[in-house]
Design a protein around this motif. Structure first.
Motif, PDB file in Angstrom:
ATOM      1  N   VAL A  83       0.835  -1.204   0.000  1.00  0.00           N
ATOM      2  CA  VAL A  83       0.000   0.000   0.000  1.00  0.00           C
ATOM      3  C   VAL A  83       0.870   1.254   0.000  1.00  0.00           C
ATOM      4  N   THR A  84       1.932   1.236   0.788  1.00  0.00           N
ATOM      5  CA  THR A  84       2.835   2.394   0.836  1.00  0.00           C
ATOM      6  C   THR A  84       3.489   2.641  -0.517  1.00  0.00           C
ATOM      7  N   VAL A  85       3.936   1.591  -1.164  1.00  0.00           N
ATOM      8  CA  VAL A  85       4.568   1.735  -2.481  1.00  0.00           C
ATOM      9  C   VAL A  85       3.570   2.274  -3.502  1.00  0.00           C
ATOM     10  N   ILE A  86       2.350   1.786  -3.465  1.00  0.00           N
ATOM     11  CA  ILE A  86       1.337   2.254  -4.424  1.00  0.00           C
ATOM     12  C   ILE A  86       1.048   3.735  -4.227  1.00  0.00           C
ATOM     13  N   TYR A  87       0.848   4.148  -2.966  1.00  0.00           N
ATOM     14  CA  TYR A  87       0.522   5.561  -2.714  1.00  0.00           C
ATOM     15  C   TYR A  87       1.722   6.473  -2.960  1.00  0.00           C
ATOM     16  N   SER A  88       2.917   6.021  -2.610  1.00  0.00           N
ATOM     17  CA  SER A  88       4.094   6.864  -2.858  1.00  0.00           C
ATOM     18  C   SER A  88       4.370   7.000  -4.356  1.00  0.00           C
ATOM     19  N   THR A  89       4.151   5.933  -5.111  1.00  0.00           N
ATOM     20  CA  THR A  89       4.309   6.020  -6.569  1.00  0.00           C
ATOM     21  C   THR A  89       3.271   6.949  -7.170  1.00  0.00           C
ATOM     22  N   THR A  90       2.036   6.845  -6.684  1.00  0.00           N
ATOM     23  CA  THR A  90       0.975   7.735  -7.171  1.00  0.00           C
ATOM     24  C   THR A  90       1.301   9.188  -6.858  1.00  0.00           C
ATOM     25  N   ALA A  91       1.806   9.449  -5.648  1.00  0.00           N
ATOM     26  CA  ALA A  91       2.183  10.821  -5.280  1.00  0.00           C
ATOM     27  C   ALA A  91       3.314  11.337  -6.152  1.00  0.00           C
ATOM     28  N   ALA A  92       4.274  10.460  -6.473  1.00  0.00           N
ATOM     29  CA  ALA A  92       5.392  10.883  -7.325  1.00  0.00           C
ATOM     30  C   ALA A  92       4.940  11.205  -8.737  1.00  0.00           C
ATOM     31  N   LEU A  93       3.909  10.498  -9.205  1.00  0.00           N
ATOM     32  CA  LEU A  93       3.400  10.760 -10.552  1.00  0.00           C
ATOM     33  C   LEU A  93       2.503  11.994 -10.597  1.00  0.00           C
ATOM     34  N   LEU A  94       1.706  12.221  -9.536  1.00  0.00           N
ATOM     35  CA  LEU A  94       0.772  13.356  -9.544  1.00  0.00           C
ATOM     36  C   LEU A  94       1.451  14.666  -9.163  1.00  0.00           C
ATOM     37  N   PHE A  95       2.436  14.595  -8.287  1.00  0.00           N
ATOM     38  CA  PHE A  95       3.100  15.821  -7.814  1.00  0.00           C
ATOM     39  C   PHE A  95       4.612  15.713  -8.034  1.00  0.00           C
ATOM     40  N   PRO A  96       5.054  15.646  -9.278  1.00  0.00           N
ATOM     41  CA  PRO A  96       6.491  15.461  -9.528  1.00  0.00           C
ATOM     42  C   PRO A  96       7.337  16.618  -9.019  1.00  0.00           C
ATOM     43  N   ALA A  97       6.833  17.840  -9.122  1.00  0.00           N
ATOM     44  CA  ALA A  97       7.632  18.986  -8.674  1.00  0.00           C
ATOM     45  C   ALA A  97       7.827  18.956  -7.165  1.00  0.00           C
ATOM     46  N   LEU A  98       6.755  18.648  -6.435  1.00  0.00           N
ATOM     47  CA  LEU A  98       6.856  18.597  -4.973  1.00  0.00           C
ATOM     48  C   LEU A  98       7.770  17.472  -4.529  1.00  0.00           C
ATOM     49  N   ILE A  99       7.642  16.308  -5.133  1.00  0.00           N
ATOM     50  CA  ILE A  99       8.474  15.164  -4.760  1.00  0.00           C
ATOM     51  C   ILE A  99       9.930  15.428  -5.093  1.00  0.00           C
ATOM     52  N   LYS A 100      10.151  16.190  -6.190  1.00  0.00           N
ATOM     53  CA  LYS A 100      11.524  16.493  -6.579  1.00  0.00           C
ATOM     54  C   LYS A 100      12.213  17.394  -5.555  1.00  0.00           C
ATOM     55  N   GLN A 101      11.420  18.254  -4.890  1.00  0.00           N
ATOM     56  CA  GLN A 101      11.995  19.100  -3.842  1.00  0.00           C
ATOM     57  C   GLN A 101      12.438  18.281  -2.626  1.00  0.00           C
ATOM     58  N   LEU A 102      11.703  17.238  -2.339  1.00  0.00           N
ATOM     59  CA  LEU A 102      12.038  16.407  -1.183  1.00  0.00           C
ATOM     60  C   LEU A 102      13.144  15.417  -1.508  1.00  0.00           C
ATOM     61  N   ALA A 103      13.012  14.745  -2.612  1.00  0.00           N
ATOM     62  CA  ALA A 103      13.996  13.752  -3.065  1.00  0.00           C
ATOM     63  C   ALA A 103      13.587  13.320  -4.467  1.00  0.00           C
TER      64      ALA A 103
END
Length: 377
Positions: A98-118
């Motif tokens: 579940v964590t992998v699915i949601y984290s992958t979804t977050a990385a795809l929907l918010f690439p700019a935000l995720i890029k700021q974190l890592a």
């Protein structure tokens, strides 16, 4: 056919708590929010709290936690057919997936935000590792709690079996002597006494995972008193309800729960009195609870010569110890069957000793996982 009891469900016991209930979900949600606060403090540094980071972290963790709980609850029937090791592995894998699915979804929907974190890959990997570590620690905690609970229940069950198998030897010998003396004088009364005695022993040999109705337990107490009346004669009087109330047929309790209290009333209260006394039993119902009050006279403390003080003191200590032990055992039986819903209290006023028992009515299950089937014809 009498009411019967059986284990709630066969198969391997589950070490996971009942997280499918609403009252169990709230602590988990609070734990997720506290974890979000911790991660935010680590990310923001001292003297600063990033509310946006906290909001996103809390949202992500709540989605992961609630989805994992939902899937674990949906797969509960499957997990009960697995071993404890497979149950833990299944819950652990569900949380990570579940964590992998949601984290992958977050990385795809918010690439700019995720890029700021890592980077996306690092974000998914970090969240999966954190999920694996936290879930593993939680499962370990649940397993240790399960082992502690199992050990406590085993100890209680052992003590219940020891208590249920206990019928005072002197009571058996006195009963047989009373019956033997009755045979030439009153064969009918002797036969009734034998039936009462067999009823007591039949209950004593019953399994500890069986519950009986309150009415049946009271009939056992009445059989015991009928036998004791053969020995004590007019010294023992009984005030008993002429007709049992309707709730006596619905209440369920472990066998020989009230009988030791009645036995104590006779053995420690009425028997030592030269004139004997009256044992009184009262029943009442209030707020879906049944109340049983058993009262008996007791000898008042008296002054004795110094030469007799030590001997009488030892006798009183033995009597008090036996009475206290029986009440403690009964408390444990009630706690094992009903938890905190059952209460046993004892009090003394002047020359009267009273024991009051409160039990829940219409209880269908117990902490040991027993189910009471409805009585059928």
């Amino acid at each position: 056919m009498n009411a019967t009891e059986r284990p709630a469900e066969s198969g391997s016991p589950s070490f996971l708590p009942d997280i499918c209930q609403r009252h169990a979900v709230l602590p988990i949600i609070l734990g997720a929010l506290l974890g979000s606060v911790l991660f935010t403090l680590l990310h923001s540094g001292p003297g600063h709290f990033d509310t946006i980071y906290f909001s996103l972290t809390a949202l992500f963790m709540l989605w992961v936690v609630l989805t994992s709980i939902f899937l674990v609850c949906r797969m509960q029937s499957l997990a009960q057919r697995l071993s404890i090791a497979w149950q833990g592995s299944l819950a652990w894998l569900i949380s990570i997936v579940v964590t992998v699915i949601y984290s992958t979804t977050a990385a795809l929907l918010f690439p700019a935000l995720i890029k700021q974190l890592a980077g996306p890959f690092q974000f998914v990997l970090h969240t999966a590792l954190i999920s694996a570590l936290v879930t593993g620690l939680m499962l370990r905690y649940f397993y240790l709690q399960f082992l502690t609970s199992q050990r406590r229940e085993s100890e209680l069950e052992f003590r219940l079996e020891a208590l249920q198998a206990r019928i005072r030897p002197h009571f058996l010998f006195n009963s047989m002597n009373s019956i033997a003396s009755l045979i030439p004088e009153d064969p009918v009364a002797a036969e009734a006494a034998v039936l009462d005695l067999s009823k007591l022993f039949r209950v004593a040999l019953r399994k500890t995972d069986q519950l009986i109705s309150l009415a049946e337990e009271l009939s056992i107490c009445k059989a015991y008193l009928d036998i004791e009346k053969l020995r004590l004669g007019d010294r023992l009087s009984v005030e008993w309800p002429s007709e049992l109330p309707g709730f006596a047929a619905n209440g369920r309790l472990p066998p020989l729960t009230l009988q030791p209290i009645v036995e104590n009333a006779v053995y420690h209260g009425i028997q030592p009195l030269p004139q004997g006394g009256t044992l009184s039993l009262q029943l009442s119902e209030r707020d879906r609870f049944c109340y049983v009050m058993i009262s008996n006279p007791i000898a008042a403390p008296q002054l004795h010569p110094r030469s007799d003080a030590s001997r009488l003191g030892e006798e009183e200590k033995r009597s008090s110890s036996g009475n206290r032990m029986a009440l403690d055992n009964t408390r444990q039986r009630l706690a094992a069957a009903f938890g905190d819903a059952a209460v046993l209290k004892n009090s003394r006023t002047d020359d009267t000793y009273t024991v009051t028992v409160r039990m829940p009515l219409h209880s269908q299950t117990t902490p040991f996982g027993l189910i009471v089937e409805p009585r059928s014809a």
